[in-house]
Design a protein around this motif. Structure first.
Motif, PDB file in Angstrom:
ATOM      1  N   SER A 130       1.425  -1.135   4.199  1.00 24.13           N
ATOM      2  CA  SER A 130       1.036  -2.498   4.562  1.00 24.13           C
ATOM      3  C   SER A 130       1.271  -3.436   3.379  1.00 24.13           C
ATOM      4  O   SER A 130       1.128  -3.051   2.219  1.00 24.13           O
ATOM      5  CB  SER A 130      -0.452  -2.517   4.926  1.00 24.13           C
ATOM      6  OG  SER A 130      -0.937  -3.844   4.881  1.00 24.13           O
ATOM      7  N   CYS A 137      -6.298  -1.690   0.115  1.00 22.16           N
ATOM      8  CA  CYS A 137      -5.443  -2.057   1.238  1.00 22.16           C
ATOM      9  C   CYS A 137      -6.308  -2.699   2.322  1.00 22.16           C
ATOM     10  O   CYS A 137      -7.332  -2.152   2.709  1.00 22.16           O
ATOM     11  CB  CYS A 137      -4.750  -0.819   1.792  1.00 22.16           C
ATOM     12  SG  CYS A 137      -3.773  -1.173   3.259  1.00 22.16           S
ATOM     13  N   CYS A 146       0.851  -1.194   0.000  1.00 25.05           N
ATOM     14  CA  CYS A 146       0.000   0.000   0.000  1.00 25.05           C
ATOM     15  C   CYS A 146       0.889   1.246   0.000  1.00 25.05           C
ATOM     16  O   CYS A 146       1.749   1.390   0.857  1.00 25.05           O
ATOM     17  CB  CYS A 146      -0.904  -0.014   1.235  1.00 25.05           C
ATOM     18  SG  CYS A 146      -1.797   1.533   1.502  1.00 25.05           S
ATOM     19  N   CYS A 185      -0.053   3.364   3.683  1.00 28.30           N
ATOM     20  CA  CYS A 185       0.377   2.916   5.009  1.00 28.30           C
ATOM     21  C   CYS A 185       1.495   1.872   4.931  1.00 28.30           C
ATOM     22  O   CYS A 185       1.967   1.394   5.951  1.00 28.30           O
ATOM     23  CB  CYS A 185      -0.808   2.360   5.799  1.00 28.30           C
ATOM     24  SG  CYS A 185      -1.312   0.704   5.278  1.00 28.30           S
ATOM     25  N   CYS A 242      -5.463  -0.375   5.935  1.00 26.72           N
ATOM     26  CA  CYS A 242      -6.028   0.976   6.105  1.00 26.72           C
ATOM     27  C   CYS A 242      -7.303   1.167   5.282  1.00 26.72           C
ATOM     28  O   CYS A 242      -7.903   2.237   5.314  1.00 26.72           O
ATOM     29  CB  CYS A 242      -4.987   2.055   5.793  1.00 26.72           C
ATOM     30  SG  CYS A 242      -4.649   2.271   4.030  1.00 26.72           S
TER      31      CYS A 242
HETATM   32 ZN    ZN Z   1      -2.865   0.917   3.532  1.00 25.83          ZN
END
Ligand code: ZN
Lengths: 166, 252
Positions: free
Chosen positions: A133, A153, A128, A131, A156
């Motif tokens: 991730s 994502c 992502c 964030c 988030c």
């Molecule tokens: Zn994210």
């Protein structure tokens, strides 16, 4: 006229083209996108060689117009030539440019276009861009423009786009 | 190959993608889910890009030369050379996907050859650019064939119906006539019998996995290459050509 003067004009045109942005990714220049292939002088004018990202990319016309507008400030006779070969590839997008893409919320192409599995982005980990991730999911192999796929994502919950690797 | 045969080859390549692009464009704002609305119109755009490239080359072989727009907007149905398969109505989503799947697989094999031949470098450059796009299209339509064939009994029945309806138009892709014979002989086109068996292998591997079957005794339909179209083409052109024909030379 291939002399010091024409060389100077070509250099001036190149500087002008540094300000021409990709209309679909307005934080990147056409040079950074690898669409600007060459600038040279022929007889009495500059030739700007551009290559489209996708066959049907509607931005190609706009990029040609913007390039001409910028170039004709220094060379009123400047022309654009569209080159199809070699075909554009995301391999021409530098690491630095990929970082810039990510900073602007778009997951950059990952790896090299020679790996067939990388084509759609499916089955590979696309982090992502917001964030960072690693838990993300492809929603569609297609996106808002020909060059992007849609992801979401799982951490988030933000939807984001991934620049396809071609 | 003569210039007029080369022109015919280019027209066929351009007309195929033009008519399919226009059909896919009809889904804009109507697809069953947003992601597919975007997918089908993105594919349409890729096809339209190829159309422009091929029709520009075709136009250069007319005397006097013609633009790609002129060829697209100012020819009548009997002058179009696209495959009958591609002018068939969108029908339901499965019909559209099935039509796309049958064509994408043909298009990929042909384009891979066009990119590697050395008879015509302009065509090779257009094809090289298109390969990655077509792979993407094949991936999309194949996955949907698997999903619909292996989905619910309703989706299975519907997509089998699409296949039954469209199969009769598939042999036209490999039709041997004066133009394709010349193209094969020059090396621009691959051998069409080999192309057909490779296409059949690829298509059947997906169909089998999707538990779908083909009708064995289908009477194949031909005619598109000679301008003998189904009535659907006239409907497409009516919509596609109305603006430039009503207001010739208009720009926006
Ligand atoms: Zn994210």
């Amino acid at each position: 006229m291939i002399n010091a003067e024409s060389h100077k004009i070509v250099e001036a045109v190149k500087r002008q083209l540094e300000d021409v942005m990709d209309p679909e990714l307005p934080f990147l220049t056409i040079g950074e996108m690898g669409m600007l292939r060459d600038v040279y002088y022929e007889e009495d004018h500059t030739v700007i060689v551009l290559t489209p990202t996708y066959s049907g990319c509607p931005a190609t016309d706009i990029i040609s117009e913007d390039s001409l507008k910028a170039a004709r400030v220094v060379d009123p006779k400047a022309e654009v030539a569209i080159s199809m070969s070699p075909a554009w590839t995301t391999d021409w997008i530098s690491e630095e440019t990929r970082t810039k893409m990510e900073a602007n919320g778009i997951a950059p192409p990952i790896g090299s276009s020679n790996d067939r599995a990388f084509l759609t982005g499916e089955g590979k980990m696309v982090p992502c861009p917001l964030c960072k991730s690693k838990s993300t999911k492809m929603v569609s192999a297609f996106g808002s423009t020909a060059c992007k796929a849609s992801f979401t994502c799982l951490d988030c919950s933000e939807p984001f786009e991934h620049f396809k690797c071609i | 190959m003569t210039d007029s045969q080369l022109k015919e080859v280019l027209l066929r390549l351009g007309d195929d993608t033009l008519i399919l692009a226009q059909r896919l464009g009809e889904w804009c704002g109507h697809a069953p889910i947003l992601e597919e609305d975007i997918a089908l119109t993105n594919i349409s755009l890729d096809l339209l890009g190829r159309t422009q490239n091929y029709l520009k080359l075709a136009g250069e072989l007319y005397k006097p030369t013609k633009s790609d727009d002129n060829l697209a907007f100012h020819r009548d149905p009997e002058e179009f050379t696209n495959l009958l398969l591609l002018e068939q109505p969108n029908g339901h989503f499965g019909d559209t996907i099935c039509r796309q799947f049958l064509f994408d697989n043909f298009s990929l094999l042909l384009t891979v050859h066009l990119a590697s031949q050395e008879v015509n470098t302009d065509i090779a450059a257009i094809a090289a650019k298109a390969i990655k796009e077509i792979r993407y299209h094949v991936d999309h339509s194949s996955k949907w064939m698997l999903r619909l064939g292996g989905g619910t009994s309703e989706s299975h029945e519907k997509i089998q119906g699409s296949l039954d309806k469209l199969w009769q138009f598939t042999d036209e892709m490999f039709e041997i006539d004066e133009v394709t014979s010349a193209a094969v002989e020059s090396g621009l086109f691959p051998d069409l019998t080999t192309l057909k068996s490779r296409w059949l292998d690829n298509v059947m591997s997906i169909l089998t996995e999707a538990r779908l079957s083909i009708l064995s005794n289908t009477e194949m339909k031909y005619g598109g290459r000679n301008g003998n179209h189904t009535h659907h083409l006239a409907e497409i052109l009516e919509v596609m050509q109305v603006l430039p024909r009503t207001y010739p030379g208009t720009t926006w």
